[in-house]
Design an enzyme around this catalytic site. Sequence first.
Site, PDB file in Angstrom:
ATOM      1  N   CYS A 123       0.807  -1.221   0.000  1.00  0.00           N
ATOM      2  CA  CYS A 123       0.000   0.000   0.000  1.00  0.00           C
ATOM      3  C   CYS A 123       0.843   1.276   0.000  1.00  0.00           C
ATOM      4  CB  CYS A 123      -0.955   0.005   1.191  1.00  0.00           C
ATOM      5  SG  CYS A 123      -2.149  -1.349   1.157  1.00  0.00           S
TER       6      CYS A 123
ATOM      7  N   HIS B 181      -3.257   7.494   1.664  1.00  0.00           N
ATOM      8  CA  HIS B 181      -3.651   6.156   1.226  1.00  0.00           C
ATOM      9  C   HIS B 181      -5.062   5.905   1.737  1.00  0.00           C
ATOM     10  CE1 HIS B 181      -3.988   1.966   0.599  1.00  0.00           C
ATOM     11  NE2 HIS B 181      -3.769   1.612   1.856  1.00  0.00           N
TER      12      HIS B 181
ATOM     13  N   ASN C 138     -10.038   0.053  -0.500  1.00  0.00           N
ATOM     14  CA  ASN C 138      -8.580   0.106  -0.427  1.00  0.00           C
ATOM     15  C   ASN C 138      -8.010  -0.489  -1.714  1.00  0.00           C
ATOM     16  OD1 ASN C 138      -5.854  -0.274   0.077  1.00  0.00           O
ATOM     17  ND2 ASN C 138      -6.141  -1.033   2.161  1.00  0.00           N
TER      18      ASN C 138
END
Length: 323
Positions: free
Chosen positions: A114, A250, A280
């Site tokens: 990520c 993020h 996500n």
Amino acid sequence: MAGRAVVKGVGHYLPERVVPNAAFEKTLDTTDEWIRSRSGIERRHFAAEGETTSDLATRAAEAALADAGISAEQIDAIVLATSTADLTFPSAATMVQARLGMTNGYAFDVQAVCAGFVYALSNANALIVSGQAKRVLVIGAETFSRIMDWTDRSTCVLFGDGAGALVLEYEEGEGTPQDRGILSVDLNSDGRYKDLLYVDGGVSTQTTGHLRMQGNQVFRHAVEKLAQTAETALDKAGLSSADVDWIVPHQANIRIIQGTAKKMGLPMDKVVVTVQDHGNTSAASIPLALSVGKARGQIKTGDLVVTEAIGGGLAWGAVVLRW
């Protein structure tokens, strides 16, 4: 004077298939309200059968190139952040290079889960300021739907597929924080926490594997480390939270996003939030949010933007740039 890597174009691509929270109620002990209250996620996009990470990346790259008003032949390098490349090798970046018709330059992948796009931006910035490239296409693209355990309600409802891209170009600046472009970078990792977020497959197991996560532990590390890395990056640029126009974090979980903003002393109206629509998307989430933020009219030329992310490893970092 100082050389800067300046954003010249931005774009994104999302698969056509949209999956609302309610779709999971048929197969899991969960509800739309449960997912929303714990993550802020309302829907996500999943790649179609046969649609690969490099497919998504190519579409996002084409959008960014069009926004920059340049052709692929004018790009010197491609840096692609992903944990879900089509194949073990070659890199997804070289596949995108071929599909764009780019026969010059070079292309490679970066894998920091990520945090991947922050790491990719750092690599691209280094190529530009060192004179190894004038223009770099930086992409984040993922198909996390391919590594989900669809029986694990604590993870499979959180992730989505997508891609985002930036075109960075060399420009001379004055060497001050008022310059456009990347002003500072802060990168970190700590492998002691590798078991908090990982995939239980790979070459050593001869399986693709599935994502495994200790969500509570990841959350505990995330807010602290994200605020810290953002503040460190700002300090490196001679700036502070008071100078920030936009945080583009993020997009993992609305509670992490809110917690980080609060720790930095910034209101949520200075945060670009897209997690409700995309879930996500790992390394794709920051370039997706940058592209959407620009399209919404939030991010404008001259704005000071902080991007920050944390992912498996653990790996985390932040980039400060003036749009």
